[in-house]
Write a protein that holds these residues in place. Structure first.
Motif, mmCIF file in Angstrom:
data_model
loop_
_atom_site.group_PDB
_atom_site.id
_atom_site.type_symbol
_atom_site.label_atom_id
_atom_site.label_comp_id
_atom_site.label_asym_id
_atom_site.label_seq_id
_atom_site.Cartn_x
_atom_site.Cartn_y
_atom_site.Cartn_z
ATOM 1 N N GLU A 82 7.850 4.368 -17.633
ATOM 2 C CA GLU A 82 8.800 5.166 -16.659
ATOM 3 C C GLU A 82 8.179 5.001 -15.927
ATOM 4 N N GLU A 83 7.048 5.739 -15.521
ATOM 5 C CA GLU A 83 6.829 6.674 -13.754
ATOM 6 C C GLU A 83 5.675 5.626 -13.361
ATOM 7 N N GLY A 84 5.694 4.272 -13.721
ATOM 8 C CA GLY A 84 4.512 3.663 -12.912
ATOM 9 C C GLY A 84 2.904 4.013 -13.302
ATOM 10 N N ILE A 85 2.838 4.179 -14.363
ATOM 11 C CA ILE A 85 1.669 4.960 -14.268
ATOM 12 C C ILE A 85 0.757 3.915 -15.764
#
Length: 89
Positions: A82-85
């Protein structure tokens, strides 16, 4: 009545399948294998474990605290995706 049988290692090698079948059928209580007159191994039949013994054997070992919602999310922080990690090293 099951018996104990003592055999030499070379005899066991020649007759092992038959001996294992007799152990599995509980015809033998145990088989003592010797080499040069000394015991080198002991074979026992498998213990029978019935499904009835397993069913419900864990009953009562887990408790859920009163008011605990099993359907509620358990994460307090956001997921990495969800954080793009996508990958952590």
């Amino acid at each position: 009545m099951a018996a104990t049988e003592t055999i030499t290692a070379s005899e066991f090698k020649a007759k092992c399948l038959n001996i294992l079948d007799r152990l599995a059928g509980h015809e033998l209580e145990r088989v003592i294998i010797t080499k040069r007159g000394r015991t080198v191994g002991v074979l026992l039949p498998p213990q029978t474990l019935a499904v009835q013994d397993l069913f419900g054997s864990m009953r009562g070992s887990v408790t859920i605290p009163e008011g605990f919602d099993l359907t509620a999310p358990v994460l307090d922080e956001p997921l990495d995706a969800e954080e793009g990690i996508w990958h952590r090293e």
